[in-house]
Design a protein around this motif. Structure first.
Motif, PDB file in Angstrom:
ATOM      1  N   ARG A 163      -3.067   0.461 -46.854  1.00 45.55           N
ATOM      2  CA  ARG A 163      -1.270  -0.789 -47.411  1.00 45.55           C
ATOM      3  C   ARG A 163      -1.868  -1.803 -47.706  1.00 45.55           C
ATOM      4  NH1 ARG A 163       0.767   0.996 -42.131  1.00 45.55           N
ATOM      5  NH2 ARG A 163      -0.176  -0.805 -41.122  1.00 45.55           N
ATOM      6  N   PRO A 164      -1.456  -2.234 -48.741  1.00 50.61           N
ATOM      7  CA  PRO A 164      -2.346  -3.601 -49.313  1.00 50.61           C
ATOM      8  C   PRO A 164      -1.847  -4.248 -48.231  1.00 50.61           C
ATOM      9  CG  PRO A 164      -0.041  -2.280 -51.120  1.00 50.61           C
ATOM     10  CD  PRO A 164      -0.859  -1.988 -49.456  1.00 50.61           C
ATOM     11  N   GLY A 165      -3.677  -5.197 -48.694  1.00 48.68           N
ATOM     12  CA  GLY A 165      -3.352  -6.421 -47.488  1.00 48.68           C
ATOM     13  C   GLY A 165      -3.865  -6.021 -45.817  1.00 48.68           C
ATOM     14  N   GLU A 166      -4.226  -4.677 -45.865  1.00 48.04           N
ATOM     15  CA  GLU A 166      -4.879  -4.075 -44.363  1.00 48.04           C
ATOM     16  C   GLU A 166      -6.402  -3.771 -44.125  1.00 48.04           C
ATOM     17  OE1 GLU A 166      -4.148   0.380 -44.282  1.00 48.04           O
ATOM     18  OE2 GLU A 166      -4.006  -0.303 -41.912  1.00 48.04           O
ATOM     19  N   THR A 167      -6.457  -4.430 -43.637  1.00 50.25           N
ATOM     20  CA  THR A 167      -8.653  -4.454 -43.191  1.00 50.25           C
ATOM     21  C   THR A 167      -9.020  -2.556 -42.959  1.00 50.25           C
ATOM     22  OG1 THR A 167      -8.411  -6.822 -42.916  1.00 50.25           O
ATOM     23  CG2 THR A 167     -10.407  -4.575 -42.484  1.00 50.25           C
ATOM     24  N   LEU A 168      -9.401  -1.868 -43.541  1.00 52.60           N
ATOM     25  CA  LEU A 168     -10.274  -0.190 -44.312  1.00 52.60           C
ATOM     26  C   LEU A 168     -10.724  -0.195 -42.814  1.00 52.60           C
ATOM     27  CD1 LEU A 168      -8.513   0.077 -48.056  1.00 52.60           C
ATOM     28  CD2 LEU A 168      -7.093   0.398 -45.872  1.00 52.60           C
ATOM     29  N   ALA A 169     -11.644  -1.140 -43.422  1.00 51.44           N
ATOM     30  CA  ALA A 169     -13.140  -0.509 -42.317  1.00 51.44           C
ATOM     31  C   ALA A 169     -13.921  -1.294 -42.099  1.00 51.44           C
ATOM     32  CB  ALA A 169     -13.835   0.062 -42.660  1.00 51.44           C
ATOM     33  N   CYS A 170     -14.373  -2.069 -40.528  1.00 53.54           N
ATOM     34  CA  CYS A 170     -16.048  -2.857 -40.625  1.00 53.54           C
ATOM     35  C   CYS A 170     -17.299  -2.283 -41.368  1.00 53.54           C
ATOM     36  CB  CYS A 170     -15.311  -3.607 -38.493  1.00 53.54           C
ATOM     37  SG  CYS A 170     -16.893  -5.120 -39.168  1.00 53.54           S
ATOM     38  N   LEU A 171     -17.204  -3.406 -42.219  1.00 51.45           N
ATOM     39  CA  LEU A 171     -19.083  -3.025 -42.231  1.00 51.45           C
ATOM     40  C   LEU A 171     -19.909  -3.221 -41.233  1.00 51.45           C
ATOM     41  CD1 LEU A 171     -18.511  -2.809 -45.781  1.00 51.45           C
ATOM     42  CD2 LEU A 171     -17.678  -0.941 -44.629  1.00 51.45           C
ATOM     43  N   ARG A 172     -19.188  -4.978 -41.341  1.00 51.86           N
ATOM     44  CA  ARG A 172     -20.890  -5.861 -40.526  1.00 51.86           C
ATOM     45  C   ARG A 172     -19.882  -6.741 -39.451  1.00 51.86           C
ATOM     46  NH1 ARG A 172     -23.311  -8.271 -44.161  1.00 51.86           N
ATOM     47  NH2 ARG A 172     -21.543 -10.227 -44.375  1.00 51.86           N
ATOM     48  N   LEU A 173     -19.902  -6.378 -38.178  1.00 54.07           N
ATOM     49  CA  LEU A 173     -19.830  -7.509 -36.840  1.00 54.07           C
ATOM     50  C   LEU A 173     -19.444  -8.931 -37.499  1.00 54.07           C
ATOM     51  CD1 LEU A 173     -21.100  -5.589 -33.778  1.00 54.07           C
ATOM     52  CD2 LEU A 173     -19.103  -5.284 -34.494  1.00 54.07           C
ATOM     53  N   TRP A 174     -18.696  -9.684 -36.855  1.00 53.36           N
ATOM     54  CA  TRP A 174     -19.056 -11.182 -36.920  1.00 53.36           C
ATOM     55  C   TRP A 174     -19.872 -11.138 -35.403  1.00 53.36           C
ATOM     56  CZ3 TRP A 174     -18.011 -14.343 -33.692  1.00 53.36           C
ATOM     57  CH2 TRP A 174     -18.545 -16.241 -33.221  1.00 53.36           C
ATOM     58  N   LEU A 175     -20.728 -12.087 -35.622  1.00 54.43           N
ATOM     59  CA  LEU A 175     -22.095 -12.169 -34.669  1.00 54.43           C
ATOM     60  C   LEU A 175     -22.286 -13.986 -34.610  1.00 54.43           C
ATOM     61  CD1 LEU A 175     -23.854 -11.147 -32.575  1.00 54.43           C
ATOM     62  CD2 LEU A 175     -25.389 -10.746 -34.152  1.00 54.43           C
ATOM     63  N   ARG A 176     -22.251 -14.457 -33.718  1.00 58.36           N
ATOM     64  CA  ARG A 176     -22.450 -16.163 -33.180  1.00 58.36           C
ATOM     65  C   ARG A 176     -24.027 -15.720 -32.077  1.00 58.36           C
ATOM     66  NH1 ARG A 176     -22.414 -19.303 -29.420  1.00 58.36           N
ATOM     67  NH2 ARG A 176     -20.665 -18.301 -28.810  1.00 58.36           N
ATOM     68  N   VAL A 177     -25.315 -16.521 -32.326  1.00 58.57           N
ATOM     69  CA  VAL A 177     -26.401 -16.332 -31.378  1.00 58.57           C
ATOM     70  C   VAL A 177     -26.909 -17.384 -31.358  1.00 58.57           C
ATOM     71  CG1 VAL A 177     -28.406 -15.758 -31.128  1.00 58.57           C
ATOM     72  CG2 VAL A 177     -26.457 -14.070 -32.043  1.00 58.57           C
ATOM     73  N   GLY A 178     -26.279 -18.043 -30.262  1.00 55.84           N
ATOM     74  CA  GLY A 178     -26.033 -19.826 -30.219  1.00 55.84           C
ATOM     75  C   GLY A 178     -25.606 -20.504 -31.505  1.00 55.84           C
ATOM     76  N   ASP A 179     -26.586 -21.522 -31.996  1.00 59.78           N
ATOM     77  CA  ASP A 179     -25.579 -22.582 -33.473  1.00 59.78           C
ATOM     78  C   ASP A 179     -25.695 -21.310 -34.669  1.00 59.78           C
ATOM     79  OD1 ASP A 179     -25.445 -24.073 -31.965  1.00 59.78           O
ATOM     80  OD2 ASP A 179     -26.865 -25.443 -32.227  1.00 59.78           O
ATOM     81  N   GLN A 180     -26.209 -20.401 -34.778  1.00 60.36           N
ATOM     82  CA  GLN A 180     -26.303 -18.882 -36.063  1.00 60.36           C
ATOM     83  C   GLN A 180     -24.978 -18.163 -35.518  1.00 60.36           C
ATOM     84  OE1 GLN A 180     -30.069 -16.992 -35.659  1.00 60.36           O
ATOM     85  NE2 GLN A 180     -30.701 -18.494 -37.776  1.00 60.36           N
ATOM     86  N   VAL A 181     -24.206 -18.518 -37.630  1.00 61.54           N
ATOM     87  CA  VAL A 181     -23.280 -17.511 -36.818  1.00 61.54           C
ATOM     88  C   VAL A 181     -23.883 -17.033 -37.989  1.00 61.54           C
ATOM     89  CG1 VAL A 181     -20.950 -17.475 -37.804  1.00 61.54           C
ATOM     90  CG2 VAL A 181     -21.351 -19.355 -35.989  1.00 61.54           C
ATOM     91  N   TYR A 182     -23.393 -14.836 -38.345  1.00 63.54           N
ATOM     92  CA  TYR A 182     -23.614 -13.950 -39.507  1.00 63.54           C
ATOM     93  C   TYR A 182     -21.911 -14.335 -39.444  1.00 63.54           C
ATOM     94  CZ  TYR A 182     -28.119 -15.062 -37.110  1.00 63.54           C
ATOM     95  OH  TYR A 182     -29.323 -15.224 -36.924  1.00 63.54           O
ATOM     96  N   PRO A 183     -21.513 -13.864 -40.599  1.00 68.36           N
ATOM     97  CA  PRO A 183     -20.040 -13.600 -40.830  1.00 68.36           C
ATOM     98  C   PRO A 183     -20.032 -12.095 -41.032  1.00 68.36           C
ATOM     99  CG  PRO A 183     -20.758 -14.915 -42.421  1.00 68.36           C
ATOM    100  CD  PRO A 183     -22.446 -14.467 -41.532  1.00 68.36           C
ATOM    101  N   GLY A 184     -19.027 -11.299 -40.873  1.00 64.01           N
ATOM    102  CA  GLY A 184     -18.928 -10.161 -41.078  1.00 64.01           C
ATOM    103  C   GLY A 184     -18.547  -9.659 -41.827  1.00 64.01           C
TER     104      GLY A 184
END
Length: 158
Positions: free
Chosen positions: A129-150
């Motif tokens: 449906r419009p506006g729906e997330t269909l699949a996650c390709l990359r996790l959101w990750l935070r290690v200490g102060d470093q953030v890795y966006p999903g």
């Protein structure tokens, strides 16, 4: 080989055709997957380095999709959940061991998931449906102060 299967792996995918049935595409993807799997083997068995390595390997596995991606509950969707689950389990174990690590799957309505992604999400005009997330390709990750966006695949608004 499934002729509709492609990879959307960040750094390899440039927005053009990435069909895995094409030998050149498949060999480049396979080499990157092998590098990421090797990094998991080389990282210490617990802690932030292992979490990052597993998250990168999960990204490579979750970035192999049909377009539009498999429906929730399909075997392909469960495969991606299992791949991401390995990285999520490593993050939970690292956190339980006292490391400053946090990870999750950006999901649900895209307006919510996009808070934890960046501009390289993949927009489709079909599937779901419009506006729906269909699949996650990359996790959101935070290690200490470093953030890795999903990173996700989503259905654009109509």
């Amino acid at each position: 080989m499934d002729e509709s299967l492609c990879h959307l792996l960040d750094g390899l995918w440039t927005g053009g055709s990435a069909l895995l049935c094409e030998p050149g595409v498949r060999s480049v993807y396979a080499a990157e997957l092998a590098r990421r799997a090797d990094a998991v083997d080389r990282a210490p068995t617990e802690g932030p380095e292992q979490v990052r390595a597993r998250a990168r390997a999960a990204e490579a596995l979750c970035s192999v999709v049909h377009l539009p991606p498999g429906a929730p509950g399909s075997w392909w969707h469960r495969y991606a959940e299992d791949a991401a689950g390995i990285a999520l389990d490593a993050a939970r174990a690292a956190r339980a061991a006292g490391h400053d690590v946090e990870a999750f799957l950006p999901a649900g309505p895209y307006r919510e998931a996009h808070r934890h992604t960046r501009a390289d999400d993949v927009r489709l005009t079909a599937g779901g449906r419009p506006g729906e997330t269909l699949a996650c390709l990359r996790l959101w990750l935070r290690v200490g102060d470093q953030v890795y966006p999903g990173r996700v695949v989503y259905r654009g608004d109509a």
